[in-house]
Design a protein around this motif. Structure first.
Motif, PDB file in Angstrom:
ATOM      1  N   GLU A  19      12.908 -10.635 -15.396  1.00 36.17           N
ATOM      2  CA  GLU A  19      12.103  -9.892 -14.209  1.00 36.17           C
ATOM      3  C   GLU A  19      12.855  -8.750 -13.823  1.00 36.17           C
ATOM      4  O   GLU A  19      12.241  -7.775 -13.056  1.00 36.17           O
ATOM      5  CB  GLU A  19      11.986 -11.072 -13.267  1.00 36.17           C
ATOM      6  CG  GLU A  19      10.761 -12.087 -13.579  1.00 36.17           C
ATOM      7  CD  GLU A  19      10.563 -13.008 -12.545  1.00 36.17           C
ATOM      8  OE1 GLU A  19      11.290 -12.914 -11.422  1.00 36.17           O
ATOM      9  OE2 GLU A  19       9.753 -13.753 -12.443  1.00 36.17           O
ATOM     10  N   ARG A  20      13.980  -8.761 -13.650  1.00 32.28           N
ATOM     11  CA  ARG A  20      15.098  -7.467 -13.390  1.00 32.28           C
ATOM     12  C   ARG A  20      14.579  -6.393 -14.280  1.00 32.28           C
ATOM     13  O   ARG A  20      14.946  -5.164 -13.963  1.00 32.28           O
ATOM     14  CB  ARG A  20      16.484  -7.958 -13.559  1.00 32.28           C
ATOM     15  CG  ARG A  20      17.034  -9.163 -12.717  1.00 32.28           C
ATOM     16  CD  ARG A  20      18.426  -9.542 -13.121  1.00 32.28           C
ATOM     17  NE  ARG A  20      18.351 -10.046 -14.530  1.00 32.28           N
ATOM     18  CZ  ARG A  20      19.527 -10.249 -14.805  1.00 32.28           C
ATOM     19  NH1 ARG A  20      20.485  -9.944 -14.207  1.00 32.28           N
ATOM     20  NH2 ARG A  20      19.702 -10.768 -16.058  1.00 32.28           N
ATOM     21  N   ILE A  21      14.231  -6.453 -15.291  1.00 31.36           N
ATOM     22  CA  ILE A  21      13.992  -5.417 -16.440  1.00 31.36           C
ATOM     23  C   ILE A  21      12.385  -5.231 -16.551  1.00 31.36           C
ATOM     24  O   ILE A  21      11.808  -4.062 -16.596  1.00 31.36           O
ATOM     25  CB  ILE A  21      14.312  -5.700 -17.928  1.00 31.36           C
ATOM     26  CG1 ILE A  21      15.856  -6.114 -17.843  1.00 31.36           C
ATOM     27  CG2 ILE A  21      13.861  -4.719 -18.684  1.00 31.36           C
ATOM     28  CD1 ILE A  21      16.440  -6.634 -19.193  1.00 31.36           C
ATOM     29  N   TRP A  22      11.556  -6.098 -16.570  1.00 27.20           N
ATOM     30  CA  TRP A  22      10.135  -6.178 -16.802  1.00 27.20           C
ATOM     31  C   TRP A  22       9.376  -6.453 -15.546  1.00 27.20           C
ATOM     32  O   TRP A  22       9.545  -7.590 -15.040  1.00 27.20           O
ATOM     33  CB  TRP A  22       9.730  -6.926 -18.265  1.00 27.20           C
ATOM     34  CG  TRP A  22      10.625  -6.501 -19.291  1.00 27.20           C
ATOM     35  CD1 TRP A  22      11.836  -7.416 -19.663  1.00 27.20           C
ATOM     36  CD2 TRP A  22      10.475  -5.573 -20.166  1.00 27.20           C
ATOM     37  NE1 TRP A  22      12.055  -6.685 -20.783  1.00 27.20           N
ATOM     38  CE2 TRP A  22      11.456  -5.828 -21.132  1.00 27.20           C
ATOM     39  CE3 TRP A  22       9.484  -4.426 -20.339  1.00 27.20           C
ATOM     40  CZ2 TRP A  22      11.354  -5.001 -22.088  1.00 27.20           C
ATOM     41  CZ3 TRP A  22      10.004  -3.434 -21.206  1.00 27.20           C
ATOM     42  CH2 TRP A  22      10.786  -3.731 -22.180  1.00 27.20           C
ATOM     43  N   ASP A  23       8.419  -5.781 -15.182  1.00 27.42           N
ATOM     44  CA  ASP A  23       7.291  -6.082 -14.227  1.00 27.42           C
ATOM     45  C   ASP A  23       6.453  -7.039 -14.868  1.00 27.42           C
ATOM     46  O   ASP A  23       5.709  -6.942 -15.753  1.00 27.42           O
ATOM     47  CB  ASP A  23       6.569  -4.714 -13.624  1.00 27.42           C
ATOM     48  CG  ASP A  23       5.821  -5.160 -12.499  1.00 27.42           C
ATOM     49  OD1 ASP A  23       6.144  -5.855 -11.703  1.00 27.42           O
ATOM     50  OD2 ASP A  23       4.504  -4.592 -12.620  1.00 27.42           O
ATOM     51  N   ARG A  24       6.350  -8.190 -14.123  1.00 25.04           N
ATOM     52  CA  ARG A  24       5.574  -9.243 -14.487  1.00 25.04           C
ATOM     53  C   ARG A  24       5.455  -9.706 -16.022  1.00 25.04           C
ATOM     54  O   ARG A  24       4.392  -9.490 -16.695  1.00 25.04           O
ATOM     55  CB  ARG A  24       4.034  -9.072 -14.118  1.00 25.04           C
ATOM     56  CG  ARG A  24       3.821  -8.785 -12.545  1.00 25.04           C
ATOM     57  CD  ARG A  24       2.291  -8.233 -12.377  1.00 25.04           C
ATOM     58  NE  ARG A  24       2.101  -8.127 -10.718  1.00 25.04           N
ATOM     59  CZ  ARG A  24       1.104  -7.877 -10.310  1.00 25.04           C
ATOM     60  NH1 ARG A  24      -0.063  -7.608 -11.251  1.00 25.04           N
ATOM     61  NH2 ARG A  24       0.681  -7.699  -8.947  1.00 25.04           N
ATOM     62  N   PRO A  25       6.746 -10.296 -16.419  1.00 24.12           N
ATOM     63  CA  PRO A  25       7.039 -10.068 -17.741  1.00 24.12           C
ATOM     64  C   PRO A  25       6.118 -11.106 -18.475  1.00 24.12           C
ATOM     65  O   PRO A  25       5.911 -11.267 -19.810  1.00 24.12           O
ATOM     66  CB  PRO A  25       8.527 -10.529 -17.691  1.00 24.12           C
ATOM     67  CG  PRO A  25       8.660 -11.288 -16.508  1.00 24.12           C
ATOM     68  CD  PRO A  25       8.025 -10.456 -15.607  1.00 24.12           C
ATOM     69  N   GLU A  26       5.589 -12.107 -17.692  1.00 26.03           N
ATOM     70  CA  GLU A  26       4.681 -13.256 -18.400  1.00 26.03           C
ATOM     71  C   GLU A  26       3.288 -12.889 -18.621  1.00 26.03           C
ATOM     72  O   GLU A  26       2.404 -13.520 -19.060  1.00 26.03           O
ATOM     73  CB  GLU A  26       4.756 -14.484 -17.771  1.00 26.03           C
ATOM     74  CG  GLU A  26       6.225 -15.246 -17.500  1.00 26.03           C
ATOM     75  CD  GLU A  26       6.869 -15.321 -18.772  1.00 26.03           C
ATOM     76  OE1 GLU A  26       6.282 -15.478 -19.676  1.00 26.03           O
ATOM     77  OE2 GLU A  26       8.010 -15.015 -19.075  1.00 26.03           O
ATOM     78  N   GLU A  27       3.066 -11.686 -18.176  1.00 21.65           N
ATOM     79  CA  GLU A  27       1.663 -11.161 -18.507  1.00 21.65           C
ATOM     80  C   GLU A  27       1.706 -10.191 -19.794  1.00 21.65           C
ATOM     81  O   GLU A  27       2.835  -9.279 -19.963  1.00 21.65           O
ATOM     82  CB  GLU A  27       1.306  -9.994 -17.221  1.00 21.65           C
ATOM     83  CG  GLU A  27       0.819 -10.918 -16.062  1.00 21.65           C
ATOM     84  CD  GLU A  27       0.280  -9.840 -14.923  1.00 21.65           C
ATOM     85  OE1 GLU A  27       0.086  -8.670 -15.282  1.00 21.65           O
ATOM     86  OE2 GLU A  27       0.333 -10.655 -13.701  1.00 21.65           O
ATOM     87  N   PHE A  28       0.614 -10.269 -20.677  1.00 17.58           N
ATOM     88  CA  PHE A  28       0.540  -9.265 -21.551  1.00 17.58           C
ATOM     89  C   PHE A  28       0.109  -8.040 -21.364  1.00 17.58           C
ATOM     90  O   PHE A  28      -1.245  -8.035 -20.990  1.00 17.58           O
ATOM     91  CB  PHE A  28      -0.164  -9.916 -22.755  1.00 17.58           C
ATOM     92  CG  PHE A  28      -0.303  -9.130 -24.173  1.00 17.58           C
ATOM     93  CD1 PHE A  28       0.779  -9.341 -25.337  1.00 17.58           C
ATOM     94  CD2 PHE A  28      -1.241  -8.273 -24.236  1.00 17.58           C
ATOM     95  CE1 PHE A  28       0.938  -8.556 -26.283  1.00 17.58           C
ATOM     96  CE2 PHE A  28      -1.026  -7.550 -25.705  1.00 17.58           C
ATOM     97  CZ  PHE A  28      -0.307  -7.709 -26.581  1.00 17.58           C
ATOM     98  N   ASN A  29       0.680  -7.003 -21.461  1.00 19.90           N
ATOM     99  CA  ASN A  29       0.503  -5.576 -20.836  1.00 19.90           C
ATOM    100  C   ASN A  29       1.009  -4.445 -21.527  1.00 19.90           C
ATOM    101  O   ASN A  29       2.064  -4.081 -21.406  1.00 19.90           O
ATOM    102  CB  ASN A  29       0.606  -5.476 -19.462  1.00 19.90           C
ATOM    103  CG  ASN A  29       0.453  -4.158 -18.872  1.00 19.90           C
ATOM    104  OD1 ASN A  29      -0.503  -3.488 -19.439  1.00 19.90           O
ATOM    105  ND2 ASN A  29       0.977  -3.815 -17.696  1.00 19.90           N
ATOM    106  N   PRO A  30       0.349  -3.986 -22.824  1.00 16.24           N
ATOM    107  CA  PRO A  30       0.703  -2.938 -23.427  1.00 16.24           C
ATOM    108  C   PRO A  30       1.096  -1.730 -22.796  1.00 16.24           C
ATOM    109  O   PRO A  30       2.002  -0.820 -23.117  1.00 16.24           O
ATOM    110  CB  PRO A  30      -0.316  -2.700 -24.555  1.00 16.24           C
ATOM    111  CG  PRO A  30      -1.011  -3.981 -24.871  1.00 16.24           C
ATOM    112  CD  PRO A  30      -1.154  -4.570 -23.065  1.00 16.24           C
ATOM    113  N   ASN A  31       0.324  -1.411 -21.642  1.00 16.40           N
ATOM    114  CA  ASN A  31       0.673  -0.118 -20.982  1.00 16.40           C
ATOM    115  C   ASN A  31       1.898  -0.241 -20.475  1.00 16.40           C
ATOM    116  O   ASN A  31       2.251   1.100 -19.974  1.00 16.40           O
ATOM    117  CB  ASN A  31      -0.465  -0.245 -19.650  1.00 16.40           C
ATOM    118  CG  ASN A  31      -1.804   0.133 -20.246  1.00 16.40           C
ATOM    119  OD1 ASN A  31      -1.932   0.806 -21.159  1.00 16.40           O
ATOM    120  ND2 ASN A  31      -2.828  -0.562 -19.541  1.00 16.40           N
TER     121      ASN A  31
END
Length: 418
Positions: free
Chosen positions: A327-339
């Motif tokens: 979560e420190r790197i990726w916003d909402r990491p448990e969501e699949f979001n290619p954008n």
């Protein structure tokens, strides 16, 4: 006073059983428990430091502080990697061997493999149309095996394709396995070594004509730093370390199919043919879905990092899956979001599905580029070249089995050309 008295210690006689029970989440579960980006555990009878995150990845790939020799267990060398292969090398010897791999996997050659995959997929449509049910994983691994052998210059008879593809898959499947799965992977590695060793020797003695620049030719004639020719067994082991991973892209592609099936809005965007979005999609597939759980290295010499001591020869594990879901790197990491990759800064220590740092210099997988190209080629085929129905099936995957895969392998029915 003992060293690292403030470093969280996971209290257990040995955490090896916990790794088998928790799989990809083993390290992250303890990061959450201890509110720390590193902790100490006991694995296979020895103390080890486990760590996760971007800063940890930067540290892990500092070649002045860590070595790979002695970090890969023999049981893994004897199944997936091969004994004393490139994954166990350090220093100038590793850089020299790595240059060989990089020369065989240039962007042009990556595209060549991907184009061959597209041709084979298109040629398979007639057969698929006659099948009551097509299991993508099963079909893809045979197609990729056929393609990579042809591309590499390795003779492969039609009647052998299934067996060789199964063996490459068994090597990969043995990574986190014990018992029958592990022994199956070992037997597959031994068969593969014998097969490719004979091919290498046939090239070396002129019985098999090989084109200069192909993987089989370059492996057969590669010279070590001291000028000696790579022996035929080691050349075979390293050639398999190209053939096997490309065949294993079938795992990523199966997850990719699940992704666009479960996210119809993503499939619509893929159908526009936008190459930028397609690349973002394949990157998100590799970030989101589990593949490699963690990597190991050993401390070269004593050093201190963040007030913690790393002792010479100590085993250190870097959490790949956890870093890709940090979560420190990726916003909402448990969501699949290619954008999320539209504005990605290209950080080689935050996105580490196949290792970190620059692949030309470090132990990051040299096949990452071809992995991306083959995924893109296959997804373009699935969403833009054919249509199919997706019957009810089990698309769930285990977070304990390493490596994992959607249970059904992604079944398709009523396949037809667009």
């Amino acid at each position: 006073m003992t060293l690292n008295q403030h470093l969280p210690h996971d209290r257990s006689l040995d955490n090896s059983i916990a790794v088998m029970r928790e799989g990809y989440n083993f390290i992250q579960n303890r990061m959450d428990k201890y509110k720390s980006e590193l902790f100490e555990a006991r694995l296979l009878g020895e103390q080890a430091i486990c760590m996760s995150g971007e800063e940890a990845a930067k540290l892990f790939y500092d070649q002045d502080k860590f070595r790979r020799n002695g970090a890969v267990p023999k049981r893994i060398q004897k199944s997936i990697f091969g004994v004393d292969a490139i994954q166990t090398m350090d220093g100038d010897a590793h850089k020299h061997r790595k240059l060989l791999f990089m020369s065989l996997l240039t962007p042009e050659k990556q595209k060549e493999v991907a184009d061959m995959v597209m041709d084979e997929l298109l040629a398979s449509v007639d057969k698929w149309q006659e099948m009551d049910q097509v299991v993508l994983f099963e079909e893809a691994k045979v197609i990729y095996c056929r393609v990579v052998c042809k591309w590499a210059g390795v003779p492969l008879k039609k009647e052998e394709e299934q067996e060789r593809a199964e063996d490459f898959n068994a090597m990969v499947d043995a990574f986190g396995a014990v018992g029958p799965r592990h022994w199956k992977g070992r037997r597959a590695r031994n068969r593969g070594n014998e097969w490719i060793k004979q091919v290498i020797e046939d090239v070396q003695n002129g019985k098999l004509e090989a084109k200069k620049g192909t993987a089989v030719y370059e492996m057969a004639h590669h010279k070590e730093l001291d000028g000696r020719q790579l022996n035929s067994l080691m050349a075979a082991i390293e050639l398999i370390n190209i053939l096997r991973p490309i065949t294993a892209i079938s795992i990523f592609v199966t997850f990719a199919a699940v992704a666009f099936y479960k996210h119809p809005e993503v499939k619509k965007k893929l159908q526009t043919g936008d190459p930028t979005y397609l690349e973002c999609f394949e990157q998100e597939v590799r970030r989101y879905y589990p593949f490699g759980p963690f990597l190991g290295a050993r401390v070269k010499d004593d050093f201190k990092w963040k007030d913690f001591y790393f002792k010479k020869d100590m085993l250190v594990l870097l959490d790949l899956y956890g870093t890709n879901h940090d979560e420190r790197i990726w916003d909402r990491p448990e969501e699949f979001n290619p954008n999320r990759f539209l504005n990605w800064d290209g950080n080689l220590f935050s996105f580490i599905p196949q290792g970190g740092d620059d692949p030309k210099q470090s132990h990051r997988c040299p096949g990452e580029g071809v992995t991306g190209e083959v995924i893109k080629s296959t997804i373009d085929f699935l969403v833009n070249k054919i249509e199919f129905d997706v019957p009810e099936q089990d698309l769930d995957f285990s977070m304990v089995k390493m490596p994992t895969l959607p249970a059904s392998g992604f079944m398709m029915t009523n396949v037809r050309r667009k």
